[in-house]
Design a protein around this motif. Structure first.
Motif, short mmCIF file in Angstrom:
data_model
loop_
_atom_site.label_atom_id
_atom_site.label_comp_id
_atom_site.label_asym_id
_atom_site.label_seq_id
_atom_site.Cartn_x
_atom_site.Cartn_y
_atom_site.Cartn_z
N THR A 203 75.12 59.02 37.82
CA THR A 203 75.88 59.02 39.07
C THR A 203 76.25 60.45 39.47
O THR A 203 76.22 60.80 40.66
N ALA A 204 76.60 61.28 38.50
CA ALA A 204 76.95 62.67 38.78
C ALA A 204 75.76 63.43 39.36
O ALA A 204 75.90 64.21 40.31
N PHE A 205 74.57 63.20 38.82
CA PHE A 205 73.37 63.86 39.35
C PHE A 205 73.10 63.42 40.79
O PHE A 205 72.72 64.23 41.63
N MET A 206 73.28 62.13 41.08
CA MET A 206 73.08 61.64 42.44
C MET A 206 74.10 62.25 43.40
O MET A 206 73.79 62.57 44.55
N CYS A 207 75.32 62.43 42.91
CA CYS A 207 76.37 63.06 43.73
C CYS A 207 76.02 64.51 44.04
O CYS A 207 76.17 64.97 45.17
N ILE A 208 75.53 65.23 43.03
CA ILE A 208 75.14 66.63 43.22
C ILE A 208 74.01 66.74 44.24
O ILE A 208 74.00 67.63 45.09
N ALA A 209 73.06 65.82 44.17
CA ALA A 209 71.95 65.83 45.13
C ALA A 209 72.47 65.65 46.55
O ALA A 209 71.95 66.27 47.50
#
Length: 560
Positions: A203-209
């Motif tokens: 979820t954190a990676f998707m948020c960063i994207a």
């Protein structure tokens, strides 16, 4: 086609489906993926959490209800936020808070704190689907709006991610299946915590994207509907630049009449705020202007469409004018707005709810919201206990126990992936949106009832895969058609409330399912089947696609 479109519609159609729109498709898909990824993740870890904290069968459903309760709050809150503050704020905030609470969840020391953490997680991720769907549909040309239904592919992939993680991590990091063997949960039953941590990282990676790797522009339709026409032109120019286009764009390209353009020249400059024109107390029909989408077969139906004539004097172009709101209600809204902190958002939300229950919208609103609640109740009652049911059957049949159950659940998750594409194809056939929803609910209901009758491993896998395919198709059609029914001014609130009602039903489903399960193992399945058929019945009174108003220059009314 040009006669049926407003200037803004023609401009967005001219921009087409470029890199910006495809990037938005993927990033909105991340929100849909996160939603189902966490929901299915809870279903997978539920038996292991029960072992870890020694929770009884009557109380373990509270964990699922906690995340659904949070999703209900998030859907309403973020949907209204998208209507008042803009689509961009909700788009960037939902996954950020979901990542924060997702990463915190493995460190919760007891069952109560885990339920509380899941509530906050749900309040964040629950706002993604309604706000992301609204944002996507407002940035793509009409010919590509069917992609909103195909966006459900990401929703299905979320279940696949959770199922794969569960199948890989849970069996080797859980307490022994035999109750006679000793187990220390703090050292042997940590698989569910590892799984939550990995979901939090995803979820954190998707948020960063979303926030770092992509510069999202505010929805031009929202800006125009808010009276911020110059901002809308600026946003469209940036989108064109992202797509590699460079052709002139002026206010004339988003407004219909010369009188509108003259008035806009006298209006406030960029940055003047989000002021909205007041609601007319004397209008009894909804008017669509260049500040909104023009009617087309993919948009609202059963409403009156009139080309408005502007009043004298310099004004911002009028937003859609709805039927009058009673004076008593306006007094209540005025009093509510004086409450500190929550007054203004609450008053704004109540005003939009009132708009949705004007004669033009009332029947459609009730039917669509009922379909959302019933489908969620039926699907969740079956889905949330499925890993536990599969595990119990596998142990009884001596066919592999926990590992076998997770393998069967993985088949179930994978079968849902093509459902979104099937839904996108079905709504473009003669079935249309209404027929597709009726057929998919009927198919899902029949397959759910059949689950009680099958016993062999192959039959169980086949039936559960059919249920997954039908349910995903059903959700894809429903998610795709709902934002198209409502206009820009209330779309976020309408879809947010629909999603909130589905979360309420989802919150009640584990509790009701637990009670039914105590009576008979088959009773929750039968109840889920009946409710699924009732959801399909809600679609019967809705008009078909052919009855959608098409002409922008004529006033067409269909009775509710």
């Amino acid at each position: 086609m040009s006669d049926d479109r407003s200037a803004l519609d023609r401009t967005i159609d001219k921009i087409g489906m470029g890199w910006y729109q495809w990037s938005l498709l993927a990033l909105c898909g991340f929100g849909w993926m996160a939603d189902n990824m966490w929901l299915q993740g809870v279903a997978v870890i539920l038996p292991r959490v029960q072992d870890h904290f020694h929770i009884s069968d009557s109380r373990i459903g509270i964990l699922s209800s906690s995340i659904f309760f949070g999703m209900m709050i998030g859907a309403v809150g973020w949907g209204t936020c998208a209507d008042i503050m803009g689509r961009r704020v909700a788009f960037q905030s939902t996954l950020f808070f979901a990542a924060v609470f997702g990463l915190l969840s493995p460190f919760m020391p007891n069952y109560g704190s885990l339920c509380l953490c899941f509530f906050f997680l749900g309040s964040a991720v629950g706002g993604s689907m309604p706000t992301d769907g609204t944002l996507f549909i407002e940035n793509v040309p009409h010919a590509k709006r069917y992609l909103l239904t195909a966006l459900s592919v990401f929703f299905s992939l979320g279940a696949v991610v959770s199922s794969i993680l569960g199948a890989v991590i849970i069996p080797s990091h859980s307490c022994p299946e035999s109750p006679d063997e000793p187990c220390d949960p703090n050292t042997q039953n940590l698989g569910w915590k590892y799984m939550l941590g990995i979901l939090g990282v995803f979820t954190a990676f998707m948020c960063i994207a979303r926030i770092v790797l992509f510069r999202m522009r505010e929805s031009p339709r929202f800006l125009v509907a808010s009276g911020r026409h110059a901002d809308a032109v600026h946003s469209l120019r940036r989108i064109m630049s992202f797509n590699g286009h460079d052709y002139p764009l002026t206010i004339e390209d988003i407004m219909d009449g010369p009188q509108d353009i003259e008035q806009q020249k006298d209006a406030q400059p960029i940055g003047s705020g989000n002021a909205r024109p007041p609601l007319s107390a004397g209008s009894h029909q909804m008017e669509y202007h260049a500040t909104n989408e023009s009617p087309d077969p993919h948009l609202s139906h059963n409403h009156t469409f009139v080309t408005p004539v502007e009043e004298q004097g310099p004004q911002l172009p009028a937003a859609p004018v709805f039927a009058p709101i009673p004076h008593v209600h306006l007094q209540k809204v005025s009093k509510l707005s004086t409450i500190p902190l929550i007054g203004h958002p609450l008053a704004a939300w109540l005003e939009r709810m009132e708009l949705l229950f004007t004669p033009e919208w009332r029947k459609t609103t009730i039917l669509v919201w009922s379909a959302w609640a019933l489908i969620a109740l039926s699907y969740t009652m079956f889905n949330v206990f499925l890993p536990k049911l599969l595990e119990s059957r596998a142990i009884q049949n001596g066919s592999g126990g926990r590992a076998q159950a997770l393998k069967q659940y993985l088949f179930y998750a994978f079968a849902g992936v093509p459902g979104a594409l099937l839904g996108a194809w079905m709504i473009e056939t003669k079935l249309g949106r209404k027929g597709s929803l009726i057929l998919s609910t009927l198919f899902t209901g029949v397959c759910t009832g059949a689950f009680v009758l099958v016993q062999s491993e192959g039959a169980v896998i086949a039936v559960t895969m059919a249920i997954s395919l039908g349910a995903t198709t059903m959700w894809a059609v429903l998610y795709g058609m709902t934002p198209e029914i409502f206009s820009t001014e209330v779309r976020g609130s309408a879809t947010g409330m629909a999603s909130a009602l589905s979360r309420i039903a989802g919150m009640a489903a584990p509790l009701l399912g637990g009670w039914f399960l105590a009576i008979s193992p088959s009773l929750p399945i039968y109840v889920s089947t009946v409710i699924c058929f009732a959801a399909g019945a809600c679609a019967l009174p809705l008009p078909g696609d052919a009855h959608y108003p098409r002409s922008k220059n004529s006033s067409v009314t269909f009775a509710h």
